[in-house]
Scaffold this motif. Structure first.
Motif, short mmCIF file in Angstrom:
data_model
loop_
_atom_site.label_atom_id
_atom_site.label_comp_id
_atom_site.label_asym_id
_atom_site.label_seq_id
_atom_site.Cartn_x
_atom_site.Cartn_y
_atom_site.Cartn_z
N THR A 93 66.53 82.92 -15.14
CA THR A 93 66.08 83.91 -14.17
C THR A 93 64.96 83.36 -13.30
O THR A 93 64.95 83.54 -12.07
N ILE B 282 67.79 82.46 -20.99
CA ILE B 282 68.01 83.46 -19.95
C ILE B 282 66.74 83.64 -19.12
O ILE B 282 66.80 83.78 -17.89
N THR C 50 74.63 85.48 -17.58
CA THR C 50 73.76 86.05 -18.60
C THR C 50 74.40 85.94 -19.97
O THR C 50 73.74 85.58 -20.96
N SER D 1 67.73 89.39 -15.85
CA SER D 1 68.72 88.44 -15.36
C SER D 1 69.75 89.13 -14.48
O SER D 1 70.27 88.53 -13.52
#
Length: 335
Positions: free
Chosen positions: A298, A294, A65, A28
């Motif tokens: 991403t 996450i 994040t 990320s």
């Protein structure tokens, strides 16, 4: 799927998922939709690189994040608790109207002059509590609580109604519409640490309450008579679990908007790895939730680069096949 915990043990599973979580967090920080390459981002992590790279990593990617980490923990834990409470593998805050109730409450607060920096978190938690109570009331109706499919349909109806009311209210207030539109589909982009700090007290309270309830909830899963025989009070257990779910879902919704399917997929994977015992699956959900949030965030930056897909859209694309897998199974067990 075989119960892997019998061979490896819960600590090994937690270690493996923890390492995977670290890898996802690093990805990320390194990957994004902009012009900063992974090599430049890696240099920025060590204090080198250009000013632009350090700004992107420290001010843009790192906060989202951290927000994704907290939101994933909240939604994964809330999904595990709600499925155990309803004894239904399809009980998920996004599917059953809990997240929609939280979003509707936030919309009402904005219409009455609140802002995202003031009452949003507390109002979102109250909305989640109301949605959770409505869902569990519906689950206790004859013929609904015993049928997972009908329960999901009832929750979808509640969600649709609340979303329609939210859209209707936003038509009358352009300021609120502009403020709420960016997160109504779910996103961790553009969030800062100040917003994260607003929800941390609620999450810490939910964690403490969860530590108190996990053993009684495991006893309740065996039946009310067993729970009473062990000295527990089923009514109090359910009420406390509802409060915890409201705290978790309300906090996550306030900072990231309604993100669906995380509370469905994460407990499903946790049960496949650790078995049905809430004392195992709940703690395994804590790293698995952020891994999904996450990881999806991403991917949302890379799939449509230089633009970004809404996080809620990508989690829905991931969660829909899991939902179909559960529904189409030969046997849909009550938890």
């Amino acid at each position: 799927m075989a119960d892997l915990s019998s061979r490896r043990g819960l600590p090994a599973l937690l270690l493996a998922t923890g390492m995977l979580l670290l890898a996802v967090c690093l990805a990320s920080l390194l990957f994004g939709a902009g012009d900063i390459s992974p090599r430049q981002a890696l240099a920025a992590l060590f204090g080198a690189g250009t000013d632009e790279a350090r700004f992107v990593v420290a001010q843009l990617r790192a906060p989202r994040t951290l927000v994704g980490l907290v939101v994933g923990i909240a939604l994964g834990g809330a999904g595990a608790l709600m499925q155990t409470l309803a004894r239904n593998p399809l009980a998920e805050p996004g599917l059953l109207g809990v997240s929609a109730g939280s979003g509707f409450a936030v919309t009402l607060a904005l219409l009455f002059g609140a802002s995202a920096a003031t009452l949003t978190v507390h109002v979102a938690q109250l909305g989640a509590l109301a949605g959770c109570l409505l869902v569990l009331s519906a689950a206790r109706l004859q013929g609904v609580g015993n049928d997972p499919i009908r329960l999901v349909l009832a929750g979808a109806t509640l969600s649709s109604l609340l979303l329609a009311l939210t859209s209707l209210l936003l038509m009358f207030d352009q300021r609120s519409a502009d403020e709420i539109r960016f997160w109504i589909t779910g996103s961790v982009a553009g969030r800062d640490l100040a917003q994260l700090g607003q929800i941390l007290p609620s999450l810490l309270l939910a964690l403490v309450l969860t530590l108190l309830i996990v053993r009684p909830l495991a006893a309740l899963a065996l039946g009310e008579r067993v729970a009473r025989g062990l000295g527990h009070h089923p009514g109090r257990i359910r009420l406390l679990a509802v409060v915890i779910v409201a705290l978790l879902v309300g906090s996550a919704t306030a900072v990231a908007g309604p993100i669906i399917f995380v509370g469905l997929v994460v407990p499903f994977v946790a049960r496949a790895l650790a078995g049905p015992d809430i004392r195992r699956t709940l703690w395994l959900c804590l790293p698995l939730g952020p891994i999904m949030v996450i990881g999806a965030d991403t991917l949302s930056r890379l799939i449509a680069a230089p633009a970004e897909l809404p996080l809620g859209v990508l989690t829905a694309l991931i969660g829909a096949p899991v939902l179909l897998l559960i529904v189409r199974g030969r046997r849909l067990p009550m938890l």
